[in-house]
Design a protein around this motif. Sequence first.
Motif, PDB file in Angstrom:
ATOM      1  N   THR A 147       0.831  -1.216   0.000  1.00 45.19           N
ATOM      2  CA  THR A 147       0.000   0.000   0.000  1.00 45.19           C
ATOM      3  C   THR A 147       0.863   1.262   0.000  1.00 45.19           C
ATOM      4  OG1 THR A 147      -0.111  -0.005   2.422  1.00 45.19           O
ATOM      5  CG2 THR A 147      -1.834  -1.194   1.239  1.00 45.19           C
ATOM      6  N   SER A 148       2.136   1.102  -0.335  1.00 45.83           N
ATOM      7  CA  SER A 148       3.060   2.233  -0.269  1.00 45.83           C
ATOM      8  C   SER A 148       2.978   3.117  -1.508  1.00 45.83           C
ATOM      9  CB  SER A 148       4.497   1.722  -0.116  1.00 45.83           C
ATOM     10  OG  SER A 148       4.909   1.061  -1.300  1.00 45.83           O
ATOM     11  N   MET A 149       3.548   4.297  -1.378  1.00 48.98           N
ATOM     12  CA  MET A 149       3.674   5.234  -2.488  1.00 48.98           C
ATOM     13  C   MET A 149       4.467   4.614  -3.632  1.00 48.98           C
ATOM     14  SD  MET A 149       5.659   8.901  -2.382  1.00 48.98           S
ATOM     15  CE  MET A 149       4.634   9.555  -1.055  1.00 48.98           C
ATOM     16  N   PHE A 150       5.451   3.814  -3.283  1.00 54.60           N
ATOM     17  CA  PHE A 150       6.346   3.243  -4.299  1.00 54.60           C
ATOM     18  C   PHE A 150       5.627   2.198  -5.158  1.00 54.60           C
ATOM     19  CE2 PHE A 150       8.431   3.948  -0.160  1.00 54.60           C
ATOM     20  CZ  PHE A 150       9.004   5.171  -0.456  1.00 54.60           C
ATOM     21  N   LYS A 151       4.783   1.353  -4.515  1.00 54.95           N
ATOM     22  CA  LYS A 151       3.968   0.394  -5.269  1.00 54.95           C
ATOM     23  C   LYS A 151       2.983   1.137  -6.157  1.00 54.95           C
ATOM     24  CE  LYS A 151       2.318  -3.694  -6.309  1.00 54.95           C
ATOM     25  NZ  LYS A 151       1.167  -3.303  -7.130  1.00 54.95           N
ATOM     26  N   MET A 152       2.439   2.237  -5.653  1.00 58.81           N
ATOM     27  CA  MET A 152       1.523   3.052  -6.446  1.00 58.81           C
ATOM     28  C   MET A 152       2.221   3.561  -7.711  1.00 58.81           C
ATOM     29  SD  MET A 152      -0.147   6.744  -5.410  1.00 58.81           S
ATOM     30  CE  MET A 152       1.456   7.567  -5.573  1.00 58.81           C
ATOM     31  N   LEU A 153       3.455   3.991  -7.559  1.00 58.69           N
ATOM     32  CA  LEU A 153       4.194   4.515  -8.710  1.00 58.69           C
ATOM     33  C   LEU A 153       4.517   3.407  -9.717  1.00 58.69           C
ATOM     34  CD1 LEU A 153       6.572   7.008  -6.867  1.00 58.69           C
ATOM     35  CD2 LEU A 153       4.549   7.549  -8.231  1.00 58.69           C
ATOM     36  N   ASP A 154       4.803   2.208  -9.208  1.00 64.57           N
ATOM     37  CA  ASP A 154       5.009   1.075 -10.126  1.00 64.57           C
ATOM     38  C   ASP A 154       3.739   0.807 -10.925  1.00 64.57           C
ATOM     39  OD1 ASP A 154       7.636   0.639  -9.453  1.00 64.57           O
ATOM     40  OD2 ASP A 154       7.196  -0.921  -7.968  1.00 64.57           O
ATOM     41  N   ASP A 155       2.588   0.852 -10.255  1.00 62.94           N
ATOM     42  CA  ASP A 155       1.305   0.635 -10.931  1.00 62.94           C
ATOM     43  C   ASP A 155       1.063   1.730 -11.970  1.00 62.94           C
ATOM     44  OD1 ASP A 155       0.916  -1.560  -9.347  1.00 62.94           O
ATOM     45  OD2 ASP A 155      -0.412  -0.545  -7.923  1.00 62.94           O
ATOM     46  N   ILE A 156       1.402   2.957 -11.625  1.00 62.03           N
ATOM     47  CA  ILE A 156       1.212   4.065 -12.559  1.00 62.03           C
ATOM     48  C   ILE A 156       2.068   3.873 -13.804  1.00 62.03           C
ATOM     49  CG2 ILE A 156       1.665   6.533 -12.900  1.00 62.03           C
ATOM     50  CD1 ILE A 156       0.784   6.968  -9.990  1.00 62.03           C
ATOM     51  N   ALA A 157       3.328   3.449 -13.588  1.00 57.42           N
ATOM     52  CA  ALA A 157       4.216   3.220 -14.725  1.00 57.42           C
ATOM     53  C   ALA A 157       3.641   2.154 -15.658  1.00 57.42           C
ATOM     54  CB  ALA A 157       5.606   2.803 -14.234  1.00 57.42           C
ATOM     55  N   THR A 158       3.066   1.103 -15.076  1.00 55.55           N
ATOM     56  CA  THR A 158       2.449   0.040 -15.881  1.00 55.55           C
ATOM     57  C   THR A 158       1.212   0.556 -16.597  1.00 55.55           C
ATOM     58  OG1 THR A 158       3.245  -1.669 -14.370  1.00 55.55           O
ATOM     59  CG2 THR A 158       1.385  -2.250 -15.793  1.00 55.55           C
ATOM     60  N   ASN A 159       0.368   1.300 -15.882  1.00 63.79           N
ATOM     61  CA  ASN A 159      -0.881   1.790 -16.469  1.00 63.79           C
ATOM     62  C   ASN A 159      -0.643   2.813 -17.571  1.00 63.79           C
ATOM     63  OD1 ASN A 159      -2.325   0.156 -14.728  1.00 63.79           O
ATOM     64  ND2 ASN A 159      -2.614   1.768 -13.190  1.00 63.79           N
ATOM     65  N   LEU A 160       0.434   3.585 -17.458  1.00 65.11           N
ATOM     66  CA  LEU A 160       0.742   4.551 -18.512  1.00 65.11           C
ATOM     67  C   LEU A 160       1.005   3.857 -19.847  1.00 65.11           C
ATOM     68  CD1 LEU A 160       3.052   7.082 -16.603  1.00 65.11           C
ATOM     69  CD2 LEU A 160       0.903   7.641 -17.775  1.00 65.11           C
ATOM     70  N   VAL A 161       1.511   2.655 -19.768  1.00 67.88           N
ATOM     71  CA  VAL A 161       1.847   1.924 -20.987  1.00 67.88           C
ATOM     72  C   VAL A 161       0.672   1.099 -21.499  1.00 67.88           C
ATOM     73  CG1 VAL A 161       3.348   0.135 -21.965  1.00 67.88           C
ATOM     74  CG2 VAL A 161       4.288   1.847 -20.404  1.00 67.88           C
ATOM     75  N   SER A 162      -0.053   0.450 -20.562  1.00 71.48           N
ATOM     76  CA  SER A 162      -1.022  -0.550 -21.030  1.00 71.48           C
ATOM     77  C   SER A 162      -2.431  -0.462 -20.451  1.00 71.48           C
ATOM     78  CB  SER A 162      -0.470  -1.951 -20.728  1.00 71.48           C
ATOM     79  OG  SER A 162      -0.252  -2.101 -19.323  1.00 71.48           O
ATOM     80  N   ASN A 163      -2.693   0.471 -19.553  1.00 73.31           N
ATOM     81  CA  ASN A 163      -4.029   0.509 -18.947  1.00 73.31           C
ATOM     82  C   ASN A 163      -4.430   1.953 -18.635  1.00 73.31           C
ATOM     83  OD1 ASN A 163      -6.435  -0.188 -17.758  1.00 73.31           O
ATOM     84  ND2 ASN A 163      -5.530  -1.154 -15.946  1.00 73.31           N
ATOM     85  N   THR A 164      -4.630   2.722 -19.663  1.00 74.51           N
ATOM     86  CA  THR A 164      -4.934   4.147 -19.508  1.00 74.51           C
ATOM     87  C   THR A 164      -6.150   4.426 -18.629  1.00 74.51           C
ATOM     88  OG1 THR A 164      -3.943   4.599 -21.663  1.00 74.51           O
ATOM     89  CG2 THR A 164      -5.381   6.300 -20.744  1.00 74.51           C
ATOM     90  N   PRO A 165      -7.252   3.677 -18.725  1.00 76.85           N
ATOM     91  CA  PRO A 165      -8.427   3.973 -17.891  1.00 76.85           C
ATOM     92  C   PRO A 165      -8.140   3.928 -16.390  1.00 76.85           C
ATOM     93  CG  PRO A 165      -9.046   2.526 -19.688  1.00 76.85           C
ATOM     94  CD  PRO A 165      -7.546   2.610 -19.703  1.00 76.85           C
ATOM     95  N   ALA A 166      -7.162   3.111 -15.982  1.00 78.93           N
ATOM     96  CA  ALA A 166      -6.864   2.978 -14.554  1.00 78.93           C
ATOM     97  C   ALA A 166      -6.158   4.209 -13.998  1.00 78.93           C
ATOM     98  CB  ALA A 166      -6.010   1.737 -14.309  1.00 78.93           C
ATOM     99  N   LEU A 167      -5.696   5.081 -14.882  1.00 75.85           N
ATOM    100  CA  LEU A 167      -4.958   6.265 -14.432  1.00 75.85           C
ATOM    101  C   LEU A 167      -5.834   7.237 -13.638  1.00 75.85           C
ATOM    102  CD1 LEU A 167      -2.743   6.990 -17.581  1.00 75.85           C
ATOM    103  CD2 LEU A 167      -2.010   6.040 -15.378  1.00 75.85           C
TER     104      LEU A 167
END
Length: 293
Positions: free
Chosen positions: A185-205
């Motif tokens: 639940t950390s900020m760092f895991k959130m940023l990893d998720d954001i990096a993934t979503n920027l590439v392949s899951n735009t709606p999750a942004l």
Amino acid sequence: MRITQSSIAASSLANLQASLARNAQLQEQMTSGKVINRPSDSPTGIVTVMSMKSQIASSTQYSRNASDGAAWLGTVDSTLQTVNERLQRVRDLVLQGSSTGTLDPTSRQALATEVTSLRGELMGLANTSYSGRPIFGGTTANAKAYDDTTYAYQGNDGQVTRRLDSATTVEVGASGPTVFGDGATSMFKMLDDIATNLVSNTPALAGNLAQIDGRMNDVLQTLTDVGVRTNRVTAAQTNADDNVLSMSSTLSGVEDIDLPKTILDMQLSSNAYQAALSATAKVLQPSLMDFLR
């Protein structure tokens, strides 16, 4: 009552000794600059001096504590300011990546790469240390507050405090989990998720954007709290320094000599000794033959 030559001699020598002792005392005061050099000089005065020196030592230590606390809090403040700036940059990147139909895969990958880089920078900020101790790690003996790989919090709930006076302490660190979270639940895991979503899951942004806003709010609240504590520490240091100056001035009035007066007393005492010495020499002139006549 018959006054003999020996009694006159003894009395004269006693007076000379007293005058000489007075000269020695004034000379010692001139040399040391102090009226009280030993308890016998002033039994009541020495108690006052010792008490005031103890209070001065305590206030001096409180001032040092406050100074160190201000340095801790200053480090926390500047670190949180930088964290907020980096999160703002991530937010801008998320807003940019949320646009559809304008970014190609290469551009999205570039955004993700920058987010990953910012995550690494934020991890370094989370592990910021002061005097070899992580400022977001509580009282942990670990060198870091967060694990670089698992994002697990390695600190504890202990508070780093500094004593500002006999009844007041203040926390000078900040809670890592409050600002950065912990593990999954950390900020760092959130940023990893954001990096993934920027590439392949735009709606999750959109959800990521709300998470960023929540983290930035936590940072700002912690910054406000740090500012309040900094003001307390600064005020306490000023108060301690003022106490040291005030008590040092009072101590000087009790302990230090009045230089012009002491110089005058020394001159008068020296003159009196010389006069007594001269008079005694005349009084003690009779020899043994004078008594045999």
